[in-house]
Motif scaffolding. Structure first.
Motif, mmCIF file in Angstrom:
data_model
loop_
_atom_site.group_PDB
_atom_site.id
_atom_site.type_symbol
_atom_site.label_atom_id
_atom_site.label_comp_id
_atom_site.label_asym_id
_atom_site.label_seq_id
_atom_site.Cartn_x
_atom_site.Cartn_y
_atom_site.Cartn_z
ATOM 1 N N ARG A 133 0.887 -1.254 -0.028
ATOM 2 C CA ARG A 133 0.116 0.043 0.061
ATOM 3 C C ARG A 133 0.894 1.048 0.066
ATOM 4 N N GLY A 134 2.033 1.037 0.727
ATOM 5 C CA GLY A 134 2.672 2.232 0.704
ATOM 6 C C GLY A 134 3.654 2.673 -0.323
ATOM 7 N N ALA A 135 3.220 1.852 -1.645
ATOM 8 C CA ALA A 135 3.992 2.296 -2.818
ATOM 9 C C ALA A 135 2.859 2.672 -3.898
ATOM 10 N N LEU A 136 1.676 2.825 -3.433
ATOM 11 C CA LEU A 136 0.329 3.200 -4.127
ATOM 12 C C LEU A 136 0.008 4.509 -3.755
ATOM 13 N N LEU A 137 0.422 5.523 -4.266
ATOM 14 C CA LEU A 137 -0.235 6.924 -3.610
ATOM 15 C C LEU A 137 -1.028 7.604 -4.317
ATOM 16 N N MET A 138 -2.083 8.115 -3.833
ATOM 17 C CA MET A 138 -3.191 9.109 -4.482
ATOM 18 C C MET A 138 -2.197 10.206 -4.723
ATOM 19 N N THR A 139 -2.368 11.008 -5.874
ATOM 20 C CA THR A 139 -1.645 12.034 -6.153
ATOM 21 C C THR A 139 -2.625 13.161 -6.949
ATOM 22 N N VAL A 140 -2.344 14.448 -6.420
ATOM 23 C CA VAL A 140 -3.112 15.709 -7.194
ATOM 24 C C VAL A 140 -2.121 16.405 -7.962
ATOM 25 N N VAL A 141 -2.748 16.627 -9.418
ATOM 26 C CA VAL A 141 -2.018 17.279 -10.247
ATOM 27 C C VAL A 141 -2.805 18.277 -10.661
ATOM 28 N N LYS A 142 -2.274 19.311 -11.600
ATOM 29 C CA LYS A 142 -2.812 20.185 -12.277
ATOM 30 C C LYS A 142 -2.674 20.042 -13.951
ATOM 31 N N GLU A 143 -3.617 20.027 -14.683
ATOM 32 C CA GLU A 143 -3.439 20.190 -16.011
ATOM 33 C C GLU A 143 -3.150 21.386 -16.637
ATOM 34 N N LYS A 144 -2.687 21.440 -17.801
ATOM 35 C CA LYS A 144 -2.012 22.620 -18.400
ATOM 36 C C LYS A 144 -3.020 23.910 -18.402
ATOM 37 N N ASN A 145 -4.549 23.532 -18.249
ATOM 38 C CA ASN A 145 -5.318 24.551 -18.206
ATOM 39 C C ASN A 145 -5.724 24.988 -16.786
ATOM 40 N N GLY A 146 -5.019 24.285 -15.792
ATOM 41 C CA GLY A 146 -5.207 24.756 -14.440
ATOM 42 C C GLY A 146 -6.200 23.907 -13.796
ATOM 43 N N ARG A 183 0.924 14.633 -2.968
ATOM 44 C CA ARG A 183 0.483 13.331 -3.075
ATOM 45 C C ARG A 183 0.905 12.739 -1.232
ATOM 46 N N GLN A 184 0.087 11.501 -1.309
ATOM 47 C CA GLN A 184 0.068 10.747 -0.070
ATOM 48 C C GLN A 184 1.690 10.705 0.342
ATOM 49 N N SER A 185 1.952 10.542 1.625
ATOM 50 C CA SER A 185 3.433 9.995 2.210
ATOM 51 C C SER A 185 3.450 8.690 2.009
ATOM 52 N N GLN A 186 4.590 8.219 1.642
ATOM 53 C CA GLN A 186 4.635 6.804 1.589
ATOM 54 C C GLN A 186 4.789 6.156 3.094
ATOM 55 N N PHE A 187 5.091 7.080 4.115
ATOM 56 C CA PHE A 187 5.340 6.584 5.330
ATOM 57 C C PHE A 187 3.885 6.562 6.167
ATOM 58 N N ASP A 188 2.904 7.586 5.751
ATOM 59 C CA ASP A 188 1.783 7.676 6.485
ATOM 60 C C ASP A 188 0.513 8.157 5.432
ATOM 61 N N ASN A 190 -2.169 9.144 5.451
ATOM 62 C CA ASN A 190 -2.894 10.240 5.885
ATOM 63 C C ASN A 190 -2.240 11.639 5.882
ATOM 64 N N ILE A 191 -0.988 11.591 5.767
ATOM 65 C CA ILE A 191 -0.028 12.952 5.530
ATOM 66 C C ILE A 191 0.138 13.029 4.277
ATOM 67 N N TRP A 192 0.042 14.324 3.561
ATOM 68 C CA TRP A 192 0.273 14.614 2.071
ATOM 69 C C TRP A 192 1.328 15.639 2.260
ATOM 70 N N VAL A 193 2.261 15.238 1.083
ATOM 71 C CA VAL A 193 3.422 16.225 1.012
ATOM 72 C C VAL A 193 3.370 16.749 -0.426
ATOM 73 N N ALA A 194 4.028 17.993 -0.346
ATOM 74 C CA ALA A 194 3.980 18.501 -1.611
ATOM 75 C C ALA A 194 5.171 18.047 -2.604
ATOM 76 N N ILE A 195 5.017 18.391 -3.859
ATOM 77 C CA ILE A 195 5.766 17.772 -4.780
ATOM 78 C C ILE A 195 6.625 18.896 -5.513
ATOM 79 N N ASP A 196 8.217 18.656 -5.353
ATOM 80 C CA ASP A 196 8.722 19.944 -6.269
ATOM 81 C C ASP A 196 8.820 19.452 -7.750
#
Length: 206
Positions: A133-146, A183-188, A190-196
């Protein structure tokens, strides 16, 4: 967030950055072992909080140490199969049309859903197949149109890959048209982290 499913063929799905020769996938050197640089903890999407309220057992903290998927040819084929199966099995509808609300994350058990629901179903199916489960992370992205969009990030020993209801191909995260936000943290989970995202100017708003 309603996203139309791209009906690609298996030939298109398998073309690109990953291919098979013998027992293991072969990646281009520039994409080998490529992982996203993560920033600090950030806000948790309301949809995830609401999902956890309704599916409490699915959001329990996993006490085991996080581990990446060993991306063998067999593992890749299973991931590819799940991605394409869910993409073609679910009818895309907006949350407003489906539930009468702006944003709701749920399993598409009635055969309908939007981008988060596709990603949640793929996540559940892969967990049931034995993937960590820790390798399957829900992730939020933006499309080119925002517009906001949700995908599933799969962390492997050969880099990070994207499962997207807009494309049947399982692609490296850098080979997508999106700006990665969090996206979700691989360690928890329920914690979400920013992506650079290396493709985003430093002054770009998140």
């Amino acid at each position: 967030m309603l996203r139309r499913v791209a009906r690609t063929t298996m030939r298109v799905a398998l073309a690109g950055a990953i291919s098979f020769w013998g027992a293991a996938p072969v990646l281009a050197a520039s994409e080998s072992l490529l992982h996203a640089a993560l920033g600090p903890e950030t806000s948790v999407p309301y949809g995830w909080l609401d999902f956890c309220h309704r599916y409490r057992g699915e959001c329990d903290i996993d006490a085991s140490a996080p581990r990446d998927i060993d991306l063998t040819a067999k593992a890749y084929k299973e991931i590819q199969r799940v991605n394409a199966h869910v993409n073609h099995a679910i009818e895309p509808v907006s949350d407003m049309e489906h539930w009468g609300v702006v944003d709701r994350w749920d399993y598409p058990t009635d055969g309908k859903g939007d981008c988060e629901d596709y990603a949640l179903m793929k996540r559940r199916m892969l967990i049931e197949l034995g993937f960590p489960r820790g390798a399957l992370l829900m992730t939020v992205v933006k499309e080119k149109n925002g517009d906001g969009h949700a995908i599933l990030t799969v962390k492997t020993n050969r880099g990070e890959f994207v499962l997207d209801n807009m494309n049947d191909a399982v692609r490296p995260w850098t080979n997508t048209p999106y700006r990665f936000v969090k996206r979700q943290s691989q360690f928890d989970q329920n914690i979400w982290v920013a992506i650079d995202d290396p493709n985003v100017p430093l002054f770009a708003a998140r």
